[in-house]
Design a protein around this motif. Structure first.
Motif, mmCIF file in Angstrom:
data_model
loop_
_atom_site.group_PDB
_atom_site.id
_atom_site.type_symbol
_atom_site.label_atom_id
_atom_site.label_comp_id
_atom_site.label_asym_id
_atom_site.label_seq_id
_atom_site.Cartn_x
_atom_site.Cartn_y
_atom_site.Cartn_z
ATOM 1 N N ASN A 53 0.808 -1.217 0.000
ATOM 2 C CA ASN A 53 0.000 0.000 0.000
ATOM 3 C C ASN A 53 0.844 1.270 0.000
ATOM 4 O O ASN A 53 0.310 2.379 0.021
ATOM 5 N N ILE A 54 2.165 1.098 -0.019
ATOM 6 C CA ILE A 54 3.070 2.248 -0.102
ATOM 7 C C ILE A 54 3.788 2.211 -1.437
ATOM 8 O O ILE A 54 4.519 1.264 -1.729
ATOM 9 N N GLN A 55 3.551 3.212 -2.250
ATOM 10 C CA GLN A 55 4.184 3.316 -3.569
ATOM 11 C C GLN A 55 4.695 4.739 -3.761
ATOM 12 O O GLN A 55 3.939 5.694 -3.652
ATOM 13 N N ASN A 56 5.993 4.862 -4.050
ATOM 14 C CA ASN A 56 6.604 6.172 -4.312
ATOM 15 C C ASN A 56 6.315 7.187 -3.209
ATOM 16 O O ASN A 56 6.022 8.351 -3.471
ATOM 17 N N GLY A 57 6.386 6.730 -1.972
ATOM 18 C CA GLY A 57 6.218 7.627 -0.847
ATOM 19 C C GLY A 57 4.785 8.019 -0.558
ATOM 20 O O GLY A 57 4.537 8.940 0.228
ATOM 21 N N LYS A 58 3.824 7.322 -1.160
ATOM 22 C CA LYS A 58 2.412 7.659 -0.971
ATOM 23 C C LYS A 58 1.616 6.407 -0.586
ATOM 24 O O LYS A 58 2.005 5.285 -0.921
ATOM 25 N N LEU A 59 0.499 6.639 0.080
ATOM 26 C CA LEU A 59 -0.434 5.547 0.361
ATOM 27 C C LEU A 59 -1.301 5.311 -0.865
ATOM 28 O O LEU A 59 -1.871 6.248 -1.425
ATOM 29 N N VAL A 60 -1.391 4.069 -1.298
ATOM 30 C CA VAL A 60 -2.264 3.690 -2.407
ATOM 31 C C VAL A 60 -3.155 2.552 -1.930
ATOM 32 O O VAL A 60 -2.773 1.784 -1.047
ATOM 33 N N PHE A 61 -4.302 2.431 -2.550
ATOM 34 C CA PHE A 61 -5.294 1.462 -2.050
ATOM 35 C C PHE A 61 -5.770 0.560 -3.193
ATOM 36 O O PHE A 61 -6.956 0.458 -3.478
ATOM 37 N N LEU A 62 -4.806 -0.126 -3.829
ATOM 38 C CA LEU A 62 -5.113 -0.997 -4.957
ATOM 39 C C LEU A 62 -5.001 -2.471 -4.587
ATOM 40 O O LEU A 62 -5.540 -3.321 -5.268
ATOM 41 N N ASP A 63 -4.262 -2.777 -3.534
ATOM 42 C CA ASP A 63 -4.045 -4.169 -3.116
ATOM 43 C C ASP A 63 -4.347 -4.248 -1.622
ATOM 44 O O ASP A 63 -3.449 -4.271 -0.790
ATOM 45 N N ASN A 64 -5.627 -4.281 -1.305
ATOM 46 C CA ASN A 64 -6.061 -4.120 0.082
ATOM 47 C C ASN A 64 -6.370 -5.446 0.772
ATOM 48 O O ASN A 64 -6.841 -6.394 0.137
ATOM 49 N N VAL A 65 -6.121 -5.471 2.065
ATOM 50 C CA VAL A 65 -6.506 -6.601 2.910
ATOM 51 C C VAL A 65 -7.358 -6.062 4.054
ATOM 52 O O VAL A 65 -7.012 -5.054 4.683
ATOM 53 N N TYR A 66 -8.491 -6.738 4.312
ATOM 54 C CA TYR A 66 -9.412 -6.341 5.377
ATOM 55 C C TYR A 66 -9.492 -7.470 6.400
ATOM 56 O O TYR A 66 -9.418 -8.652 6.039
ATOM 57 N N VAL A 67 -9.655 -7.099 7.677
ATOM 58 C CA VAL A 67 -9.756 -8.109 8.732
ATOM 59 C C VAL A 67 -10.986 -7.840 9.597
ATOM 60 O O VAL A 67 -11.492 -6.716 9.661
ATOM 61 N N ASN A 68 -11.449 -8.895 10.268
ATOM 62 C CA ASN A 68 -12.634 -8.792 11.128
ATOM 63 C C ASN A 68 -12.235 -8.536 12.573
ATOM 64 O O ASN A 68 -12.771 -9.146 13.505
ATOM 65 N N LEU A 69 -11.269 -7.627 12.768
ATOM 66 C CA LEU A 69 -10.771 -7.298 14.095
ATOM 67 C C LEU A 69 -11.013 -5.821 14.391
ATOM 68 O O LEU A 69 -11.287 -5.031 13.483
ATOM 69 N N THR A 70 -10.893 -5.445 15.651
ATOM 70 C CA THR A 70 -10.986 -4.042 16.045
ATOM 71 C C THR A 70 -9.690 -3.651 16.757
ATOM 72 O O THR A 70 -8.994 -4.503 17.322
ATOM 73 N N VAL A 71 -9.367 -2.375 16.710
ATOM 74 C CA VAL A 71 -8.156 -1.881 17.364
ATOM 75 C C VAL A 71 -8.497 -0.620 18.149
ATOM 76 O O VAL A 71 -9.519 0.030 17.906
ATOM 77 N N ASP A 72 -7.630 -0.260 19.085
ATOM 78 C CA ASP A 72 -7.787 0.990 19.812
ATOM 79 C C ASP A 72 -7.649 2.155 18.836
ATOM 80 O O ASP A 72 -6.969 2.052 17.802
ATOM 81 N N ASN A 73 -8.257 3.275 19.185
ATOM 82 C CA ASN A 73 -8.176 4.473 18.355
ATOM 83 C C ASN A 73 -6.723 4.876 18.088
ATOM 84 O O ASN A 73 -6.386 5.371 17.014
ATOM 85 N N LYS A 74 -5.848 4.619 19.038
ATOM 86 C CA LYS A 74 -4.430 4.968 18.882
ATOM 87 C C LYS A 74 -3.785 4.222 17.723
ATOM 88 O O LYS A 74 -2.828 4.704 17.105
ATOM 89 N N GLN A 75 -4.297 3.026 17.407
ATOM 90 C CA GLN A 75 -3.713 2.203 16.338
ATOM 91 C C GLN A 75 -4.264 2.560 14.957
ATOM 92 O O GLN A 75 -3.875 1.950 13.963
ATOM 93 N N LEU A 76 -5.188 3.517 14.896
ATOM 94 C CA LEU A 76 -5.658 4.005 13.597
ATOM 95 C C LEU A 76 -4.694 5.063 13.087
ATOM 96 O O LEU A 76 -4.071 5.792 13.868
ATOM 97 N N ILE A 77 -4.557 5.149 11.785
ATOM 98 C CA ILE A 77 -3.597 6.073 11.177
ATOM 99 C C ILE A 77 -4.099 7.510 11.289
ATOM 100 O O ILE A 77 -5.239 7.814 10.925
ATOM 101 N N LYS A 78 -3.210 8.385 11.781
ATOM 102 C CA LYS A 78 -3.557 9.792 11.985
ATOM 103 C C LYS A 78 -2.821 10.672 10.970
ATOM 104 O O LYS A 78 -1.812 10.275 10.391
#
Length: 415
Positions: A53-78
């Motif tokens: 998901n990292i291409q040329n210094g940028k986030l891209v969303f072409l090859d995504n993986v999703y999971v059925n888990l939850t995380v603390d708000n701190k673990q979300l990307i800011k």
């Protein structure tokens, strides 16, 4: 070495007296990624950022993986988080990173880490510099291609004392990042336009004004003569040195120019004559690791005396009523690519298309050479526009590299 006035020597080289070498983690927090199992992967759920998901210094969303888990708000990307690859099968990808430009309801995987802090605009630029990447590689555990939390603690960076200077450096480099991004987007747009035009003009869906003749399906052996009897690399007595078109030239390019050829071999006069290269010769790759990447083509647009082709490629020499550049474009259409995949034989890591099967592969072409020439003229004009933009992009990237070398070491001051 004489140290210039106003500078001091450090383990990373010369920096201004009013700069410091500091621990990377003294300016940002290191967050480790989410560990998940194959059974956690679902079609819709929490997006997990991975190295792909990292291409040329940028986030891209072409090859995504999703999971059925939850995380603390701190673990979300800011916003302003730096997402960095810390573990990968390829050592070259260790340290690859991107900066988030807004908050995301996404997390990041165990092979990634996040650096979070108030100075990330500056730190992100520092992490793009070669010296810091070398430090990351030096501190990483090369045997398993990873950089650990302990390795991060050893990383030091040059750091301006004055916040205003940090801001000016980050802002200057960010401005050129935006220019690079704009050029990349424009190139991608032009390529998409070209692809759309090709799919219309090379299939007869759209006809150019003044042309109305029939189109026909031609086998490749009706379009030109095919040969797989190229030069090998075995040296024989009394052979002459010649320049070689090899597999990589065809696989990585669509147009072959003499300046791109850097392989020399020896060949007999007879072999040089039979394996010569002429204007509008089209070359194909007969083997590949996957059927999706077989039968790539490239065309020669000028005569090339003293150049021969390798036995690892197939040469198609078009008959007089066919334009080699047109044939090369047509070999990039979905119709031809589907045939290549169908005709490929093999399994595992090697697939092959035999010369006999190449002869029976088809292209859909206009009978009129003039119409072929007119279509080539339109598509090649777009190619020239793309080439100009790609050259400008290359120069801009070099300019940024030079700016980084001066600004991130304090050689040039923005105070």
């Amino acid at each position: 070495m004489m140290i210039p006035e106003g500078y001091k020597k450090t383990e990373l080289g010369l920096i201004p007296n009013d700069w410091e070498l500091i621990s990377l983690l003294s300016k940002c927090e290191l967050l480790n990624g989410l560990t998940y199992k194959p059974e956690n992967i679902v079609e819709n759920g929490l997006l997990v950022i991975r190295s792909s998901n990292i291409q040329n210094g940028k986030l891209v969303f072409l090859d995504n993986v999703y999971v059925n888990l939850t995380v603390d708000n701190k673990q979300l990307i800011k916003e302003n988080d730096i997402i960095i690859c810390v573990r990968n099968g390829s050592a070259n990808l260790i340290g690859k990173c991107a900066k988030a430009y807004k908050d995301y309801a996404f997390t990041f995987g165990a092979f990634m880490a996040v650096l979070r802090g108030q100075n990330n605009d500056f730190i992100y630029q520092v992490l793009q510099q070669g010296k810091i990447q070398k430090q990351i590689n030096k501190n990483s555990a090369a045997t398993i291609n990873q950089i650990t939390n302990g390795d991060f603690k050893k990383i030091v960076i040059p750091f301006p004392t004055y916040v205003n200077e940090q801001y000016k450096i980050a802002n200057a480099l960010s401005d050129i990042d935006e220019l690079i991004s704009a050029l990349e987007q424009l190139i991608e747009k032009k390529k998409n336009i070209k692809q759309g035009i090709m799919q219309e003009l090379l299939t007869g869906k759209r006809r150019l004004p003044g042309f109305s003749g029939e189109w026909k399906y031609y086998k490749l052996n009706e379009i030109g003569s095919l040969s797989a009897s190229g030069v090998d690399k075995k040296v024989q007595p009394e052979e002459k040195e010649v320049i070689l078109i090899n597999y990589s030239n065809v696989y990585h390019q669509t147009i072959i120019s003499r300046k791109d050829l850097n392989h020399q071999v020896t060949a007999s006069d007879e072999k040089i004559k039979s394996c010569n290269v002429k204007k509008h010769d089209v070359f194909l790759t007969p083997t590949s690791e996957t059927p999706d990447e077989i039968a790539f083509s490239a065309v020669v647009l000028n005569d090339m005396p003293g150049v021969v082709y390798s036995y690892h490629v197939v040469r198609l020499r078009p008959f007089e009523s066919f334009n080699g550049a047109y044939i090369n474009y047509a070999m990039g259409t979905d119709y031809f690519r589907a045939q290549a995949k169908m005709f490929a034989e093999g399994s595992g890591i090697r697939y092959v298309i035999t010369l006999k099967k190449f002869n029976n592969m088809c292209l859909y072409l206009p009978n009129s050479l003039n119409e072929q020439n007119a279509i080539v003229s339109i598509i090649s004009d777009i190619d020239k526009e793309i080439e100009v933009l790609e050259n400008k992009l290359e120069k801009t990237i070099k300019i940024k590299s030079g700016m980084m070398s001066e600004l991130l070491t304090g050689k040039k001051r923005l105070v």
